[in-house]
Enzyme design. Sequence first.
Site, short mmCIF file in Angstrom:
data_model
loop_
_atom_site.label_atom_id
_atom_site.label_comp_id
_atom_site.label_asym_id
_atom_site.label_seq_id
_atom_site.Cartn_x
_atom_site.Cartn_y
_atom_site.Cartn_z
NE ARG A 557 -3.45 -1.74 3.00
CZ ARG A 557 -4.72 -1.76 2.60
NH1 ARG A 557 -5.27 -0.72 2.05
NH2 ARG A 557 -5.44 -2.83 2.79
CB SER A 621 6.51 -6.61 7.08
OG SER A 621 5.63 -5.54 7.01
CG ASP A 675 4.57 -6.39 9.83
OD1 ASP A 675 5.53 -6.64 10.60
OD2 ASP A 675 4.02 -7.27 9.14
C1 BG6 Z 1 -1.71 -5.18 7.43
C2 BG6 Z 1 -0.61 -4.24 7.84
O1 BG6 Z 1 -2.92 -4.72 7.87
O2 BG6 Z 1 -1.41 -6.45 7.95
C3 BG6 Z 1 0.71 -4.76 7.30
O3 BG6 Z 1 -0.88 -2.95 7.35
C4 BG6 Z 1 0.95 -6.15 7.80
O4 BG6 Z 1 1.77 -3.91 7.68
C5 BG6 Z 1 -0.21 -7.01 7.45
O5 BG6 Z 1 2.14 -6.65 7.26
C6 BG6 Z 1 -0.05 -8.38 7.98
O6 BG6 Z 1 -1.08 -9.20 7.54
P1 BG6 Z 1 -1.10 -9.98 6.18
O7 BG6 Z 1 -2.11 -11.00 6.39
O8 BG6 Z 1 -1.45 -9.00 5.13
O9 BG6 Z 1 0.27 -10.54 6.00
C1 GLC Z 2 8.05 -12.01 8.87
C2 GLC Z 2 9.01 -10.87 8.90
C3 GLC Z 2 8.70 -9.94 10.03
C4 GLC Z 2 7.27 -9.51 9.95
C5 GLC Z 2 6.35 -10.72 9.92
C6 GLC Z 2 4.92 -10.35 9.80
O1 GLC Z 2 8.25 -12.75 9.99
O2 GLC Z 2 10.32 -11.35 9.04
O3 GLC Z 2 9.53 -8.81 9.99
O4 GLC Z 2 6.97 -8.71 11.03
O5 GLC Z 2 6.71 -11.52 8.84
O6 GLC Z 2 4.63 -9.69 8.64
#
Ligand code: BG6
Ligand code: GLC
Length: 935
Positions: A557, A621, A675
């Site tokens: 995003r 992340s 994240d």
């Molecule tokens: C989102 C966050 O809502 O959730 C992200 O904005 C995060 O930063 C993510 O990585 C994690 O969930 P998923 O299921 O999208 O990996």
């Molecule tokens: C993976 C990444 C970590 C992140 C997580 C959730 O473990 O290494 O940094 O926070 O995924 O997205």
Amino acid sequence: MSSSQEMPLVGKPLPSQLSPTCPVHGLAGVSESGSPQAQSQHLTAQMQNSLRPLCLSLETLHRVKSRMLEAMERGLSRRTHSQATVRMLPAFIRSTPDGTERGEFLVLELGDTHLRVLLMELSGDTDQRVTMKERCFPVPDAIAQGPGEKLFAFLATCLWEFLDGLHMPQTDFELGFSFPFTCRQTRLDQSYLISWSKRFQCAGVEGRDVVVLLQDAINKQDRYHIKVIAVVNDTTGTMMSCDASAGPCEVGLVVDAGTNSCFMAEARHVEVVEESEGRMGVVTEWGSFGDDGALNDMLSPYDLQLDQASLNPGRQRFEKMISGLYLGEIVWHILTELFSGRMTPVLLTKGSVQTQDILEITDEQVGLATARRVLRALGLEASDQDCFNMQQVCKAVCIRAAGLCAAGLAAIVSHMCRNRELSRLKTSVAVDGAVFRAHAKFSQTLQQLVKQLAPECDVTLVQAEGSSKGIGMVTAVASRLAAQRLQVNQTLALLQLSPAALGTVQALLRREMELGLKKETNAMSSVRMLPTYICATPDGSERGDFLALDLGGTNFRVLLVKVGSREQGGVQIISEVYSIPPHVAQGPGSQLFDHIVECIADFQTKQGMMGQTLPLGFTFSFPCQQTSLDQGILLSWTKGFNASGCVGQDVVKLLREAVKRKNHFALDVVAIVNDTVGTMMSCGYHDPNCEVGLIVGTGTNACYMEQLRNVGTLAGEEGRMCINMEWGAFGDNGCLDAFFTPFDRQVDEASLNPGRQRFEKLISGMYLGEIVRRILLELTDKGCLFRGRLSPKLQTPDIFQTKFLSSIESDGLALRQVCAILEELGLHVSCEDSVLVREVCQVVARRAAQLCGAAVAAVVEKIRENRSLEQLAVTVGVDGTLYKLHPHFAQQVQETVRQLAPRCSVTFLQSEDGSGKGAALIAAVACRVARHQRA
Ligand code: BG6
Ligand code: GLC
């Protein structure tokens, strides 16, 4: 062997839509090939009057059907079951034969006069072959009316005698027992005799479990090891006798001396049993339908006379209109009225008209001759008109019986169709009993009327092959299910974690956290415990417009975040989702960052922001070693990313270089955040107690506020700092090896990063579906699923995604929907398959949630101990599709935390706006601090 025969369908439709069972209007038309003699006859006014009470219009039959449906509902409901007229007794049969049953099975079928002992052998490589050997033993009166022990000793002796005569080397058998008396069955192999009937009256058996009695008698010798595994009702035996290759046969119908039916109901509708998954055979006991008056408005005077004179007045009303025991007698009542002026001594005798004759008289070819014979035997000098009249009476009685039976059957199939949420139901109905065997027209009428009464169902009547084979089949199916259950339990046991095991995981993580925090031992720990340079949660004073990027979850995003005062509405977000195709996520790093910059440019153009340089917070992340807020060295890629040339590089620098390459605009990256951190900050804006951030989505990870004095990798003693744990890598040093199953190892080996992120691979959305698939492959290989056949589809990696796991476990999801989800994936499943697939999903997801809970417990306990508190109240900010969308995951995490960290009161707060908001808030704080420093 395919020995079931399909009954021929009647060529012509019934002529009278309005009065399908009305002899006055419709009957002559039903006889398609009436003999010339019959056609010259006509119904006299007296005959019309006599037969009119037997007329049931289609409308009436519809009424019978809906009353039957209501009665069935009452029988199925826990509240009304015990008083219901249609009892709907669970038969504890969970599956119909699927053609994979193999082995040798013994059957003991206790009849009124004889005991039949049978050995059924199911063999064959692909097609199932059935061979049967049997022997009948007469049951002497002294046994049928003697003490209970004698009866069971007799049964056992006959069994040994039979087996001895076969001279088989085999000594171990499983046995099915047909015990045709009113019982309270509580399991497939547990059935308490309520009362004896027919010719039996053995002392000391009523109230006792007949399986135990039989098993004890059998155990009195040690030549054969025979285990009684099923007690079976004759109706279920009928249903189960049909060949599986002709498609599912999930209804059984018996019209013999008595009448009864059974079908495979959805277990969750059979409220008197605990099971809610799968199907359950239900014996309707529909003979007593109408005992509450539900049929009163359609009873004829003959029915009333018959009932009055019967042994059980007011009872078995439906049966008394349909079954063989009574058809002859109904005809007899009509004849006594018709021939009242010519009464003979024989005609005056009840029982002088046999059902067998009635059935024969309805035959177009020989019927009139039989009528003449029967009338003569009654002492009547029969004219052609008399014979014709007699034939019309018999037809009327039989067709009404078939019509009523059709209404009942239509109720059953409509019930099945509705409760399975199908638009059409296709099933075979196994039929058996003297009435079916002797009277082809009965089946034809039944088939046609069911079509009219339940037009949403395709019903094929199939002549059953006798209940003994069906009883053998029930036994074989039970044996298959038991063997499969054992295999399934063994396989799934590997994934079931005891509270002690979860405590061990918690303790191990705690140790790894301590190791990771200390400078000297950091390298030994599998959790990196990375400092984030964030020392406080938001306090609400943050202001301004910020750009944010959110990379690494399901979506990439770009966001514009406007942070105002709470009175102005707090934080407002405009965002755009962009895709990162796998070839970009796993290609050259420069291409990945170029793509990101293009997405930012697109966003800015769309928002009319080109040329503006807003401070930017970057949610990235992946594990990064930070030395300041705006710098992060990528330690490794995780999840689905593997772009080259990035590991060991400062991600902010890579982004700035891409901007330079593209030469579009300037970027002011002020913070790079994980994240988990973005989520904690985002939730912290609403709840100042939020000191833990948790992600359970594509990947899993957590961060929390640690005392700076405990962070050996950084200087400083005072205050706190948020630590990005990178718990996804927990266990990469081997400390969790005892917890990995072969499925986990396979998933790890086939991943982009073998040997790494081992904890994440047990928990997060990117891997759970794959674990499920590996287990399904194993269960198929063991013959417990998909009839042991591996489909190419199931062999396709990654066909199950997180959303599949979430939808398949949704509460209240009918089996049909589970099947539909699997069909969508291209898997053709039976009802049992889908139940098992769901069970596997549940076990895998539960383990994930419990492991996640154990890890959260380790974190909150550490915070509590850090602060030397007796009790800690803390909020965990959570994000991630698995946590948010899975129907039970969140609750199982919370439950585990409650158990493992009883001194912490933990609130879980779901992040609604994503971590981009948190990244912007962090950028806002950074800007404020920078301004202060400049001033
Ligand atoms: C989102 C966050 O809502 O959730 C992200 O904005 C995060 O930063 C993510 O990585 C994690 O969930 P998923 O299921 O999208 O990996
Ligand atoms: C993976 C990444 C970590 C992140 C997580 C959730 O473990 O290494 O940094 O926070 O995924 O997205």
